[in-house]
Design an enzyme around this catalytic site. Structure first.
Site, PDB file in Angstrom:
ATOM      1  N   ASP A  34      11.542   7.766   1.054  1.00  0.00           N
ATOM      2  CA  ASP A  34      10.923   6.465   0.830  1.00  0.00           C
ATOM      3  C   ASP A  34      10.479   5.864   2.154  1.00  0.00           C
ATOM      4  O   ASP A  34      11.226   5.893   3.142  1.00  0.00           O
ATOM      5  CB  ASP A  34      11.911   5.492   0.178  1.00  0.00           C
ATOM      6  CG  ASP A  34      12.061   5.708  -1.314  1.00  0.00           C
ATOM      7  OD1 ASP A  34      11.829   6.839  -1.768  1.00  0.00           O
ATOM      8  OD2 ASP A  34      12.428   4.746  -2.021  1.00  0.00           O
ATOM      9  N   ARG A  67      26.929   2.956  -3.214  1.00  0.00           N
ATOM     10  CA  ARG A  67      25.888   3.688  -3.964  1.00  0.00           C
ATOM     11  C   ARG A  67      24.904   4.281  -2.957  1.00  0.00           C
ATOM     12  O   ARG A  67      24.271   3.552  -2.198  1.00  0.00           O
ATOM     13  CB  ARG A  67      25.150   2.767  -4.932  1.00  0.00           C
ATOM     14  CG  ARG A  67      24.042   3.468  -5.720  1.00  0.00           C
ATOM     15  CD  ARG A  67      23.395   2.524  -6.740  1.00  0.00           C
ATOM     16  NE  ARG A  67      22.387   3.207  -7.526  1.00  0.00           N
ATOM     17  CZ  ARG A  67      21.090   3.298  -7.184  1.00  0.00           C
ATOM     18  NH1 ARG A  67      20.662   2.732  -6.064  1.00  0.00           N
ATOM     19  NH2 ARG A  67      20.236   3.937  -7.956  1.00  0.00           N
ATOM     20  N   HIS A 119      18.269   4.580  -2.189  1.00  0.00           N
ATOM     21  CA  HIS A 119      17.293   3.950  -1.297  1.00  0.00           C
ATOM     22  C   HIS A 119      17.360   2.426  -1.375  1.00  0.00           C
ATOM     23  O   HIS A 119      17.087   1.739  -0.383  1.00  0.00           O
ATOM     24  CB  HIS A 119      15.882   4.422  -1.659  1.00  0.00           C
ATOM     25  CG  HIS A 119      15.607   5.846  -1.276  1.00  0.00           C
ATOM     26  ND1 HIS A 119      15.579   6.866  -2.191  1.00  0.00           N
ATOM     27  CD2 HIS A 119      15.370   6.417  -0.072  1.00  0.00           C
ATOM     28  CE1 HIS A 119      15.312   8.008  -1.575  1.00  0.00           C
ATOM     29  NE2 HIS A 119      15.187   7.770  -0.289  1.00  0.00           N
ATOM     30  N   ARG A 131      42.262  15.536  -5.838  1.00  0.00           N
ATOM     31  CA  ARG A 131      41.730  15.108  -7.124  1.00  0.00           C
ATOM     32  C   ARG A 131      41.318  13.640  -6.995  1.00  0.00           C
ATOM     33  O   ARG A 131      42.133  12.793  -6.623  1.00  0.00           O
ATOM     34  CB  ARG A 131      42.787  15.250  -8.224  1.00  0.00           C
ATOM     35  CG  ARG A 131      42.470  14.536  -9.538  1.00  0.00           C
ATOM     36  CD  ARG A 131      41.418  15.236 -10.327  1.00  0.00           C
ATOM     37  NE  ARG A 131      41.079  14.522 -11.565  1.00  0.00           N
ATOM     38  CZ  ARG A 131      40.061  14.846 -12.346  1.00  0.00           C
ATOM     39  NH1 ARG A 131      39.288  15.868 -12.033  1.00  0.00           N
ATOM     40  NH2 ARG A 131      39.806  14.163 -13.435  1.00  0.00           N
ATOM     41  N   HIS A 191      40.521  10.853  -9.283  1.00  0.00           N
ATOM     42  CA  HIS A 191      40.723  10.671 -10.725  1.00  0.00           C
ATOM     43  C   HIS A 191      40.288   9.278 -11.159  1.00  0.00           C
ATOM     44  O   HIS A 191      40.764   8.269 -10.633  1.00  0.00           O
ATOM     45  CB  HIS A 191      42.193  10.879 -11.087  1.00  0.00           C
ATOM     46  CG  HIS A 191      42.444  10.916 -12.562  1.00  0.00           C
ATOM     47  ND1 HIS A 191      42.291  12.069 -13.319  1.00  0.00           N
ATOM     48  CD2 HIS A 191      42.807   9.941 -13.430  1.00  0.00           C
ATOM     49  CE1 HIS A 191      42.560  11.797 -14.586  1.00  0.00           C
ATOM     50  NE2 HIS A 191      42.868  10.509 -14.682  1.00  0.00           N
ATOM     51  N   CYS A 213      41.751   5.976 -16.656  1.00  0.00           N
ATOM     52  CA  CYS A 213      41.538   6.107 -18.101  1.00  0.00           C
ATOM     53  C   CYS A 213      42.816   5.661 -18.793  1.00  0.00           C
ATOM     54  O   CYS A 213      43.738   6.464 -18.976  1.00  0.00           O
ATOM     55  CB  CYS A 213      41.173   7.542 -18.478  1.00  0.00           C
ATOM     56  SG  CYS A 213      40.982   7.788 -20.266  1.00  0.00           S
ATOM     57  N   GLN A 245      44.013  16.335 -17.117  1.00  0.00           N
ATOM     58  CA  GLN A 245      43.531  16.608 -15.762  1.00  0.00           C
ATOM     59  C   GLN A 245      44.407  15.934 -14.708  1.00  0.00           C
ATOM     60  O   GLN A 245      44.691  16.525 -13.657  1.00  0.00           O
ATOM     61  CB  GLN A 245      42.084  16.139 -15.615  1.00  0.00           C
ATOM     62  CG  GLN A 245      41.096  16.943 -16.439  1.00  0.00           C
ATOM     63  CD  GLN A 245      39.663  16.610 -16.079  1.00  0.00           C
ATOM     64  OE1 GLN A 245      39.198  16.878 -14.986  1.00  0.00           O
ATOM     65  NE2 GLN A 245      38.956  15.997 -17.018  1.00  0.00           N
ATOM     66  N   ASP A 281      26.940   7.294 -16.805  1.00  0.00           N
ATOM     67  CA  ASP A 281      27.994   7.403 -15.785  1.00  0.00           C
ATOM     68  C   ASP A 281      27.687   6.405 -14.680  1.00  0.00           C
ATOM     69  O   ASP A 281      26.716   6.566 -13.942  1.00  0.00           O
ATOM     70  CB  ASP A 281      28.047   8.825 -15.224  1.00  0.00           C
ATOM     71  CG  ASP A 281      29.306   9.090 -14.399  1.00  0.00           C
ATOM     72  OD1 ASP A 281      29.904   8.113 -13.899  1.00  0.00           O
ATOM     73  OD2 ASP A 281      29.687  10.267 -14.253  1.00  0.00           O
ATOM     74  N   ARG A 291      29.877   5.503 -12.237  1.00  0.00           N
ATOM     75  CA  ARG A 291      30.847   5.623 -11.149  1.00  0.00           C
ATOM     76  C   ARG A 291      30.168   5.893  -9.814  1.00  0.00           C
ATOM     77  O   ARG A 291      29.156   6.564  -9.748  1.00  0.00           O
ATOM     78  CB  ARG A 291      31.843   6.743 -11.444  1.00  0.00           C
ATOM     79  CG  ARG A 291      32.740   6.489 -12.628  1.00  0.00           C
ATOM     80  CD  ARG A 291      33.567   7.708 -12.964  1.00  0.00           C
ATOM     81  NE  ARG A 291      32.726   8.841 -13.366  1.00  0.00           N
ATOM     82  CZ  ARG A 291      33.186  10.048 -13.642  1.00  0.00           C
ATOM     83  NH1 ARG A 291      34.482  10.296 -13.548  1.00  0.00           N
ATOM     84  NH2 ARG A 291      32.365  11.018 -14.007  1.00  0.00           N
TER      85      ARG A 291
END
Length: 422
Positions: free
Chosen positions: A40, A147, A150, A263, A265, A268, A284, A341, A343
């Site tokens: 960009d 995050r 751009h 991991r 995680h 949840c 998991q 998603d 996350r």
């Protein structure tokens, strides 16, 4: 030399890019090859000129966006463009705007005026008309450390340059293949031709990580568990106050913090605490703790705030309702106007770095998690998949994770062979 190293060798320094942004010049920023893999053109909205805008339009898609902080977007009353954001990268588009003075709003002069006004701390909603020819974007608090996009890079660069945290971005179109976007080798040639600096979001993340900390270590204690004795290290996010915990076995900083079993995680409640059979989360988590204790060295970073892949507990339960009616886990989220998603892994990467981890053997069935962590300054030496118990209550969910989200789940194929009627 690897392709990654070759690409990195073609980049300039973040310090050079910041200096050019401060001087009112544009730079080019490229993201991860496994993300958009696009460059960009970026400059500070505060210093927008007709010449900069005309240059951007000439060499880009022309879809000019203006990343702003959430605070400024709220102050200017810029609501989301749509109530149901289905953008694959979660880009937070708002309603489009023009400055309420000017001509049609589309010219380089008019758009430069709109961009400067968006960066003006004295401006308010009455200074703009809607719709318009500039697309404001809402940047995530915490920038590229939260995050790796751009949008956040533009705000971070403007702020680092000592300017208002508002940027201007647009993707560079390939001149060699006008049907596609320019990639790093062509971007390097483009930047050399036009005297522009070229950096990556990965570089900016590394620069910020070296200069800023967004999590604080709060407490450390011994934690005996059914899987063995661990050390629990508590953290607090400086961004939003979220409390996080790392469960640590052994000396993870030894040997240079290399090849640590890890991991990351996602919280949840239904699976981890109540043993829900709709997902494989609890399986998991427990298997990861067992593997790490067996290895004698490793970390489970427990990411609170990731409930339902980041949409929250109540939204996850609403998604379950839609799944009961026939939707899969992806479509259920989208039907609620939420991303499949949401996350981000920047915080977990900072926790790992604070613990002394530099490269890791990632315990995960999700290859995309590797991209999320590597984009935040952590190197992935290898990945260890986790066997899952497939049964009639979770098989549809697991099939969706495999088929639509790219998870590595060979146990599902075995179940399908044994249950061809399903």
């Amino acid at each position: 030399m690897s392709e990654h190293e070759q690409a990195h060798s073609q980049l300039d320094s973040v310090e050079e890019a910041i200096a050019d942004i401060a001087a009112g010049k544009a730079v080019v920023v490229v993201d991860d090859e496994d993300r958009e893999n696009e460059g960009d053109i970026i400059f500070a909205a505060e210093l927008a000129t007709p010449e900069l805008v005309a240059f951007m339009v000439r060499y880009s898609s022309g879809y000019i966006c203006a990343p702003l902080t959430a605070k400024d977007a709220d102050r200017l009353d810029l609501p989301p463009m749509t109530a149901h954001n289905q953008d694959a990268r979660g880009t937070a588009y708002t309603v489009t705007v023009d400055a309420n003075t000017g001509t049609t709003g589309i010219s380089a002069t008019d758009r430069a005026h709109t961009l400067r006004l968006l960066a003006d701390p004295e401006a308010d909603r009455t200074d703009f008309t809607r719709p318009g020819h500039v697309v404001p974007l809402r940047a995530r608090e915490g920038g590229v450390l939260v995050r790796a996009g751009h949008t956040e890079a533009a705000v971070d660069l403007a702020r680092a340059a000592g300017l208002r945290p508002a940027g201007v971005i647009c993707e560079v179109v390939s001149e060699e293949d006008p049907t596609g976007m320019a990639r790093v080798p062509e971007l390097r040639r483009f930047c050399d031709e036009h005297d522009l600096k070229l950096i990556s979001i990965e570089q900016l993340i590394e620069w910020r990580r070296k200069n800023e900390i967004l999590v604080e270590r709060q407490v450390e204690t011994v934690l005996p568990t059914d899987f063995g004795t661990f050390k629990a290290v508590g953290y607090r996010s400086i961004i939003d106050g979220t409390e996080l915990v790392a469960i640590v076995a052994g000396d993870v900083a030894s040997d240079g913090g290399e090849n640590v079993l890890v991991r990351v995680h996602s919280e949840c409640l239904t699976g981890d605490v109540f043993g829900s059979r709709r997902c494989d989360c609890g399986q998991q988590l427990h298997e990861s703790l067992r593997l790490i204790q067996e290895a004698g060295r490793g970390v489970v970073v427990y990411m609170r705030g990731h409930e339902g892949r980041g949409i929250g507990l109540l939204a996850k339960l609403r998604a379950y309702q839609l799944q009961d009616e026939g939707a899969d886990t992806v479509d259920a989220n989208l039907a609620l106007g939420l991303p499949a998603d949401a996350r981000e892994f920047g915080t977990s990467a900072q926790i790992l770095y604070d613990l002394g981890v530099r490269s890791l053997n990632l315990i995960s069935n999700n290859p995309a998690k590797k991209v999320g962590l590597e984009g935040h300054g952590i190197s992935i030496a290898s990945r260890t998949p986790i066997p899952v118990a497939v049964h009639e209550d979770n098989v549809r969910y697991l099939k969706t994770k495999r088929d639509r989200m790219g998870h590595d789940l060979p146990d599902v194929a075995l179940w399908e062979q044994e249950h061809p009627e399903n």
